[in-house]
Design a protein around this motif. Structure first.
Motif, mmCIF file in Angstrom:
data_model
loop_
_atom_site.group_PDB
_atom_site.id
_atom_site.type_symbol
_atom_site.label_atom_id
_atom_site.label_comp_id
_atom_site.label_asym_id
_atom_site.label_seq_id
_atom_site.Cartn_x
_atom_site.Cartn_y
_atom_site.Cartn_z
ATOM 1 N N VAL A 146 0.835 -1.208 0.000
ATOM 2 C CA VAL A 146 0.000 0.000 0.000
ATOM 3 C C VAL A 146 0.870 1.258 0.000
ATOM 4 O O VAL A 146 0.609 2.204 -0.748
ATOM 5 C CB VAL A 146 -0.980 -0.009 1.198
ATOM 6 C CG1 VAL A 146 -1.660 1.343 1.367
ATOM 7 C CG2 VAL A 146 -2.019 -1.104 1.036
ATOM 8 N N VAL A 147 1.909 1.301 0.808
ATOM 9 C CA VAL A 147 2.795 2.471 0.852
ATOM 10 C C VAL A 147 3.530 2.626 -0.480
ATOM 11 O O VAL A 147 3.690 3.741 -0.988
ATOM 12 C CB VAL A 147 3.784 2.361 2.041
ATOM 13 C CG1 VAL A 147 4.870 3.411 1.956
ATOM 14 C CG2 VAL A 147 3.040 2.491 3.360
ATOM 15 N N GLY A 148 3.960 1.524 -1.082
ATOM 16 C CA GLY A 148 4.619 1.579 -2.390
ATOM 17 C C GLY A 148 3.689 2.147 -3.454
ATOM 18 O O GLY A 148 4.095 2.974 -4.286
ATOM 19 N N MET A 149 2.435 1.714 -3.443
ATOM 20 C CA MET A 149 1.464 2.247 -4.393
ATOM 21 C C MET A 149 1.213 3.736 -4.137
ATOM 22 O O MET A 149 1.062 4.521 -5.084
ATOM 23 C CB MET A 149 0.156 1.453 -4.317
ATOM 24 C CG MET A 149 0.282 0.055 -4.885
ATOM 25 S SD MET A 149 -1.160 -0.988 -4.612
ATOM 26 C CE MET A 149 -2.463 -0.026 -5.296
ATOM 27 N N ALA A 150 1.163 4.134 -2.887
ATOM 28 C CA ALA A 150 0.938 5.551 -2.557
ATOM 29 C C ALA A 150 2.079 6.410 -3.082
ATOM 30 O O ALA A 150 1.844 7.494 -3.638
ATOM 31 C CB ALA A 150 0.792 5.717 -1.049
ATOM 32 N N THR A 157 4.012 5.708 -5.648
ATOM 33 C CA THR A 157 3.907 5.698 -7.101
ATOM 34 C C THR A 157 2.862 6.709 -7.563
ATOM 35 O O THR A 157 3.096 7.484 -8.498
ATOM 36 C CB THR A 157 3.543 4.292 -7.611
ATOM 37 O OG1 THR A 157 4.525 3.366 -7.163
ATOM 38 C CG2 THR A 157 3.459 4.252 -9.114
ATOM 39 N N VAL A 158 1.709 6.720 -6.920
ATOM 40 C CA VAL A 158 0.653 7.677 -7.267
ATOM 41 C C VAL A 158 1.123 9.100 -6.997
ATOM 42 O O VAL A 158 0.876 10.005 -7.801
ATOM 43 C CB VAL A 158 -0.647 7.347 -6.499
ATOM 44 C CG1 VAL A 158 -1.665 8.467 -6.641
ATOM 45 C CG2 VAL A 158 -1.228 6.031 -6.982
ATOM 46 N N LEU A 159 1.808 9.316 -5.902
ATOM 47 C CA LEU A 159 2.326 10.649 -5.579
ATOM 48 C C LEU A 159 3.294 11.130 -6.658
ATOM 49 O O LEU A 159 3.234 12.282 -7.087
ATOM 50 C CB LEU A 159 3.023 10.639 -4.216
ATOM 51 C CG LEU A 159 3.651 11.951 -3.770
ATOM 52 C CD1 LEU A 159 2.586 13.018 -3.571
ATOM 53 C CD2 LEU A 159 4.453 11.751 -2.503
ATOM 54 N N LEU A 166 3.324 10.205 -9.835
ATOM 55 C CA LEU A 166 2.534 10.509 -11.026
ATOM 56 C C LEU A 166 1.825 11.861 -10.889
ATOM 57 O O LEU A 166 1.777 12.650 -11.834
ATOM 58 C CB LEU A 166 1.507 9.398 -11.282
ATOM 59 C CG LEU A 166 2.058 8.055 -11.748
ATOM 60 C CD1 LEU A 166 0.958 7.010 -11.786
ATOM 61 C CD2 LEU A 166 2.700 8.195 -13.114
ATOM 62 N N VAL A 167 1.276 12.128 -9.720
ATOM 63 C CA VAL A 167 0.593 13.411 -9.483
ATOM 64 C C VAL A 167 1.581 14.561 -9.584
ATOM 65 O O VAL A 167 1.274 15.606 -10.178
ATOM 66 C CB VAL A 167 -0.122 13.402 -8.115
ATOM 67 C CG1 VAL A 167 -0.590 14.789 -7.724
ATOM 68 C CG2 VAL A 167 -1.296 12.435 -8.141
ATOM 69 N N GLN A 168 2.782 14.409 -9.042
ATOM 70 C CA GLN A 168 3.786 15.469 -9.114
ATOM 71 C C GLN A 168 4.182 15.742 -10.566
ATOM 72 O O GLN A 168 4.338 16.893 -10.964
ATOM 73 C CB GLN A 168 5.019 15.103 -8.297
ATOM 74 C CG GLN A 168 4.807 15.236 -6.812
ATOM 75 C CD GLN A 168 6.024 14.786 -6.013
ATOM 76 O OE1 GLN A 168 6.823 13.978 -6.480
ATOM 77 N NE2 GLN A 168 6.138 15.307 -4.803
ATOM 78 N N ARG A 169 4.345 14.697 -11.374
ATOM 79 C CA ARG A 169 4.681 14.885 -12.788
ATOM 80 C C ARG A 169 3.550 15.598 -13.523
ATOM 81 O O ARG A 169 3.777 16.476 -14.339
ATOM 82 C CB ARG A 169 4.962 13.540 -13.455
ATOM 83 C CG ARG A 169 6.395 13.105 -13.266
ATOM 84 C CD ARG A 169 6.756 12.042 -14.280
ATOM 85 N NE ARG A 169 7.065 10.828 -13.533
ATOM 86 C CZ ARG A 169 6.894 9.599 -13.967
ATOM 87 N NH1 ARG A 169 6.389 9.384 -15.151
ATOM 88 N NH2 ARG A 169 7.220 8.577 -13.230
#
Length: 157
Positions: A26-30, A32-34, A36-39
């Protein structure tokens, strides 16, 4: 008297390992999403800056067309000159690939000058059409001014 042994309830080692693995996923996915959002936010900021620059340039042209009575394009020096009795302002066309004033520079794909609804290559103009480059979003900028009778009298001289 009997000594009663009570079992303390707790999690087993296997249960703790499952919880740690799930938490890690779950932390790894979070993260990764963070990322993507920053990009995505960086891309949005770049596009916003680009569009803001083009809009500022458009507004600058409109203000200059309405403020100055004489607009002239000098094709030898690649200078667009706005002038009136109070002063002068210039825009420089650099290698037909960008146009700039004192504050802004934008990349362009094409530029066309008009006088009295006819396209001209140089001389007095009353309208300008600019298509920005692909990097600046292929935006169209069109600015014009109303000609006064003095414009036509000076043109006949």
């Amino acid at each position: 008297m009997k000594i009663r042994q009570t079992k303390i309830e707790a999690f087993s080692l296997q249960e703790m390992m499952v919880v740690l693995i799930i938490t890690t996923v779950v932390v790894g996915m979070a993260f990764t999403v963070l990322n993507l959002v920053q990009r995505q936010m960086g891309s949005i900021e770049t596009i916003y800056t680009m569009k803001t620059d083009v809009n500022q340039f458009r507004q600058s042209l409109w203000i200059d067309f309405s403020m100055y009575s004489y607009v002239h394009f000098d094709n030898k020096n690649n200078v667009l000159r706005f002038s009136n009795e109070m002063g002068e302002r210039t825009y420089e066309v650099l290698n037909k690939s960008s146009i700039s004033n004192e504050n802004l520079e934008i990349e362009i794909e094409s530029i066309a000058f008009y006088f009295d609804n006819q396209q001209v290559l140089y001389g007095e103009i009353d309208a300008i059409s600019i298509t920005t480059s692909k990097e600046t979003g292929h935006q169209e900028i069109f600015a014009f001014k109303e000609n006064t009778p003095v414009t036509y009298i000076n043109k006949q001289k």
